[in-house]
Design a protein around this motif. Structure first.
Motif, PDB file in Angstrom:
ATOM      1  N   VAL A 129      45.931  89.401 -79.043  1.00  0.00           N
ATOM      2  CA  VAL A 129      44.792  90.800 -77.955  1.00  0.00           C
ATOM      3  C   VAL A 129      44.073  90.713 -78.146  1.00  0.00           C
ATOM      4  CG1 VAL A 129      44.199  93.351 -77.697  1.00  0.00           C
ATOM      5  CG2 VAL A 129      46.374  93.221 -78.869  1.00  0.00           C
ATOM      6  N   GLY A 130      42.995  90.267 -77.160  1.00  0.00           N
ATOM      7  CA  GLY A 130      41.765  89.601 -77.277  1.00  0.00           C
ATOM      8  C   GLY A 130      41.934  88.760 -76.847  1.00  0.00           C
ATOM      9  N   LYS A 131      40.447  87.590 -77.299  1.00  0.00           N
ATOM     10  CA  LYS A 131      40.181  87.047 -76.874  1.00  0.00           C
ATOM     11  C   LYS A 131      41.252  85.062 -77.503  1.00  0.00           C
ATOM     12  CE  LYS A 131      35.962  83.138 -77.703  1.00  0.00           C
ATOM     13  NZ  LYS A 131      34.923  83.793 -77.460  1.00  0.00           N
ATOM     14  N   TRP A 132      41.682  84.503 -76.772  1.00  0.00           N
ATOM     15  CA  TRP A 132      42.283  83.218 -77.545  1.00  0.00           C
ATOM     16  C   TRP A 132      40.890  81.751 -78.007  1.00  0.00           C
ATOM     17  CZ3 TRP A 132      46.241  81.872 -80.537  1.00  0.00           C
ATOM     18  CH2 TRP A 132      47.065  80.804 -80.370  1.00  0.00           C
ATOM     19  N   HIS A 133      41.107  81.904 -76.249  1.00  0.00           N
ATOM     20  CA  HIS A 133      40.219  80.402 -76.234  1.00  0.00           C
ATOM     21  C   HIS A 133      40.452  79.042 -77.064  1.00  0.00           C
ATOM     22  CE1 HIS A 133      35.544  79.367 -76.441  1.00  0.00           C
ATOM     23  NE2 HIS A 133      36.012  78.701 -75.335  1.00  0.00           N
ATOM     24  N   LEU A 134      42.157  78.691 -76.815  1.00  0.00           N
ATOM     25  CA  LEU A 134      42.539  77.679 -77.513  1.00  0.00           C
ATOM     26  C   LEU A 134      43.514  76.429 -76.328  1.00  0.00           C
ATOM     27  CD1 LEU A 134      42.861  79.199 -81.307  1.00  0.00           C
ATOM     28  CD2 LEU A 134      41.063  77.440 -80.170  1.00  0.00           C
ATOM     29  N   GLY A 135      44.024  77.434 -75.472  1.00  0.00           N
ATOM     30  CA  GLY A 135      44.225  77.487 -74.075  1.00  0.00           C
ATOM     31  C   GLY A 135      45.081  78.059 -73.217  1.00  0.00           C
ATOM     32  N   ASP A 136      46.310  78.220 -72.750  1.00  0.00           N
ATOM     33  CA  ASP A 136      46.598  79.773 -71.501  1.00  0.00           C
ATOM     34  C   ASP A 136      48.504  79.680 -71.965  1.00  0.00           C
ATOM     35  OD1 ASP A 136      45.249  81.241 -68.950  1.00  0.00           O
ATOM     36  OD2 ASP A 136      47.533  79.981 -68.356  1.00  0.00           O
ATOM     37  N   ASP A 137      48.592  80.710 -71.729  1.00  0.00           N
ATOM     38  CA  ASP A 137      49.934  80.861 -71.585  1.00  0.00           C
ATOM     39  C   ASP A 137      50.760  79.597 -70.214  1.00  0.00           C
ATOM     40  OD1 ASP A 137      50.636  82.499 -73.859  1.00  0.00           O
ATOM     41  OD2 ASP A 137      50.089  84.186 -72.434  1.00  0.00           O
ATOM     42  N   ALA A 138      50.107  80.250 -68.947  1.00  0.00           N
ATOM     43  CA  ALA A 138      50.295  79.089 -67.732  1.00  0.00           C
ATOM     44  C   ALA A 138      51.423  77.344 -68.137  1.00  0.00           C
ATOM     45  CB  ALA A 138      49.867  79.175 -66.935  1.00  0.00           C
ATOM     46  N   ASP A 139      49.759  77.070 -68.993  1.00  0.00           N
ATOM     47  CA  ASP A 139      50.969  75.988 -69.590  1.00  0.00           C
ATOM     48  C   ASP A 139      51.298  75.281 -71.143  1.00  0.00           C
ATOM     49  OD1 ASP A 139      48.471  75.763 -70.993  1.00  0.00           O
ATOM     50  OD2 ASP A 139      46.955  74.463 -69.494  1.00  0.00           O
ATOM     51  N   GLY A 140      51.599  77.220 -71.181  1.00  0.00           N
ATOM     52  CA  GLY A 140      52.463  76.818 -72.814  1.00  0.00           C
ATOM     53  C   GLY A 140      51.042  76.562 -73.623  1.00  0.00           C
ATOM     54  N   THR A 141      49.903  76.563 -73.573  1.00  0.00           N
ATOM     55  CA  THR A 141      49.641  76.361 -75.134  1.00  0.00           C
ATOM     56  C   THR A 141      48.598  77.841 -75.960  1.00  0.00           C
ATOM     57  OG1 THR A 141      47.460  76.213 -73.892  1.00  0.00           O
ATOM     58  CG2 THR A 141      47.997  73.933 -74.817  1.00  0.00           C
ATOM     59  N   GLY A 142      48.828  79.321 -74.676  1.00  0.00           N
ATOM     60  CA  GLY A 142      48.159  80.601 -74.774  1.00  0.00           C
ATOM     61  C   GLY A 142      49.601  81.079 -75.851  1.00  0.00           C
ATOM     62  N   PRO A 143      49.222  81.925 -76.289  1.00  0.00           N
ATOM     63  CA  PRO A 143      49.172  83.100 -77.860  1.00  0.00           C
ATOM     64  C   PRO A 143      50.989  83.241 -77.977  1.00  0.00           C
ATOM     65  CG  PRO A 143      47.406  83.741 -76.442  1.00  0.00           C
ATOM     66  CD  PRO A 143      48.432  83.127 -75.452  1.00  0.00           C
ATOM     67  N   LEU A 144      52.043  82.877 -76.197  1.00  0.00           N
ATOM     68  CA  LEU A 144      52.913  83.585 -76.235  1.00  0.00           C
ATOM     69  C   LEU A 144      53.664  82.138 -76.470  1.00  0.00           C
ATOM     70  CD1 LEU A 144      53.155  85.900 -72.776  1.00  0.00           C
ATOM     71  CD2 LEU A 144      53.586  87.074 -75.555  1.00  0.00           C
ATOM     72  N   SER A 145      52.958  80.748 -76.345  1.00  0.00           N
ATOM     73  CA  SER A 145      53.960  79.649 -76.448  1.00  0.00           C
ATOM     74  C   SER A 145      53.914  79.370 -77.819  1.00  0.00           C
ATOM     75  CB  SER A 145      53.632  78.762 -75.595  1.00  0.00           C
ATOM     76  OG  SER A 145      53.847  78.680 -74.737  1.00  0.00           O
ATOM     77  N   ARG A 146      52.579  79.995 -78.668  1.00  0.00           N
ATOM     78  CA  ARG A 146      52.368  79.863 -80.195  1.00  0.00           C
ATOM     79  C   ARG A 146      52.718  80.474 -81.239  1.00  0.00           C
ATOM     80  NH1 ARG A 146      49.331  75.201 -79.840  1.00  0.00           N
ATOM     81  NH2 ARG A 146      51.341  74.987 -81.948  1.00  0.00           N
TER      82      ARG A 146
END
Length: 463
Positions: A129-146
């Motif tokens: 929940v909140g700030k990730w700042h390490l990528g994006d789910d749309a390109d496979g570098t967001g939380p849902l891919s990690r």
């Protein structure tokens, strides 16, 4: 069942503890009541400090957000993943930069395991929940891919699109998962509601849960609900802190900590839930005053990466206990990997700090390093100066050495006697300087850390 082995408290999966990690953004060392603020009010954080173990010498692994969060999430120093700064790496007046910065990576690479994956692979339901700042789910570098099963608001953005609903900026970029809301709703409050919802949904499940509650507060823009701002406008200012809007932001963060602790108590899961409170880097001066240390966010001094840290670990940490042993946010990954008996997917740079938490040890024999091969403009003089120029630093016992790449100069401080880093004593201690420079360059070789060597053709000497 749970049992002790090799000085650790290990549990079978059905008895593993939940973990709630609350990460503040840019909260300075002295921005809470328990760390000395004379104006900001943080009763909930202060209570947590009395319920758990306080670390007086806790560090982030970088002095700004993206690299610090990458280190936290991976257990690795910056050279291992290549995220050294918040891009671009060549910020500030180009005519004042002697060297060409090392290229910077923006997203955490997919081949580097994350803490979310560590927990998920070991049977946890994981929420971000909140700030990730390490990528994006749309390109496979967001939380849902990690490794996270739930992601609310986490993407590439390092600054909130807006602190108010509908949480979008002028480019119509919006935080995901927050599409429904109430006009005037405040981001810190909404993220807290989402965190509480995740805890409620997870508490009755068959799996333990890991929640990474990564706030945007108290990052800029400095704004807060007017009723709380008015409270501080009517309060006498302190010696060090006096900004009513920033104080209100700190209070909303503290309210969030209180609500999260309250829901854990009300659900009857306090005895099997670890709660950790931390900040990603030091406080941003001149917005706040890190009066016990020198400098602030982005700087190589203690104010850049000395942060609050509280850990409440049931049956392990003693209420009201204090550790002055230096620790770093790269230490969380190996600590939980050991607790979960997870497979060691790689060589980690952090260490397991469980022996400190359980009071089996009071100190740990290791050095800490920071590496910044880039430039970061100052907040003052219209950005003509620099908060940081390329450097590597090491803390070894009481000593801290900062090595600067532009001119190969150093600064040496005795932190036991001079925590504010007022007195550079490098000239008087040549043997210490030589020893610490050797440690820095041995570490650079070990981590294959790139550092700038090429002259900047746009540089204009003032001589």
């Amino acid at each position: 069942m749970c049992f002790f082995v090799a000085a650790h408290y290990l549990c079978s999966q059905e008895n593993r503890l939940n973990v709630v990690f609350i990460m503040a953004d840019d909260l300075g060392l002295n921005d809470t009541g328990y760390t000395g603020s004379d104006f900001y009010e943080t009763p909930n954080i202060d209570k947590l400090s009395k319920d758990g173990m306080v670390f007086t010498t806790a560090y982030s692994s970088a002095a700004n957000s993206a690299p610090s969060r990458a280190c936290f999430m991976s257990g690795l120093y910056t050279p291992r993943h290549g995220i050294f700064t918040v891009s671009p790496p060549d910020r500030g007046d180009r005519t004042k930069r002697k060297l060409i910065s090392v290229p910077n990576t923006e997203d955490l690479r997919r081949d580097i395991p994350t803490m979310g994956e560590l927990f998920q692979r070991n049977g946890y339901r994981c929420g971000h929940v909140g700030k990730w700042h390490l990528g994006d789910d749309a390109d496979g570098t967001g939380p849902l891919s990690r490794g996270f099963d739930v992601n609310i608001a986490g993407g590439r953005a390092g600054t909130p699109y807006s602190y108010y609903y509908p949480y979008c900026n002028s480019k119509n970029q919006c935080h995901i998962g927050l599409e429904n809301g109430t006009p005037g709703e405040y981001l810190t409050d909404r993220l807290t509601d989402e965190a509480v919802r995740f805890i409620r949904e997870s508490a009755n499940g068959e799996k333990p849960f890991f929640l990474y509650m990564a706030h945007h507060a108290v990052h800029t823009p400095i704004t807060a609900p007017q009723n709380i701002v008015d409270k501080y406008k009517n309060k006498p200012v302190g010696k060090y802190h006096n900004d009513p809007v920033y104080a209100a932001m700190v209070e909303t963060l503290d309210n969030s900590v209180g609500k999260i602790c309250d829901i854990i108590d009300s659900l009857g899961i306090s005895d099997n839930t670890i709660i950790i409170f931390n900040s990603d880097n030091g406080g941003s001066e001149p917005i706040t005053d890190n009066f016990m240390v020198r400098g602030g966010k982005g700087m190589p001094y203690e104010g850049g990466n000395r942060v609050p840290l509280i850990i409440k670990w049931p049956k392990v940490t003693e209420a009201g206990s204090v550790s002055d042993c230096p620790v770093n946010n790269i230490d969380f990954f190996p600590t939980f990997q050991t607790y979960l008996e997870g497979e060691a997917a790689k060589e980690l740079d952090g260490v397991d700090i469980y022996p400190l938490l359980s009071r089996q040890k009071a100190s740990m024999d290791r050095d800490l390093f920071w590496h910044f091969p880039a430039y970061l403009e100052s907040y003052t003089d219209n950005g003509k100066g620099f908060r940081a120029k390329p450097y590597t630093s090491v803390r070894s016992g009481k000593w801290k050495l900062i090595y600067y790449y532009e001119d190969k100069n150093v600064e040496l401080f005795n932190l036991e006697e001079d925590m504010k880093e007022v007195h550079d004593i490098s000239t008087a201690n040549p043997e210490v300087v030589s020893d610490l420079k050797t440690k820095i360059f041995d570490w650079i070789d070990k981590t294959q850390a790139p550092f700038p060597t090429k002259p900047n053709p746009y540089y204009e000497s003032s001589l």
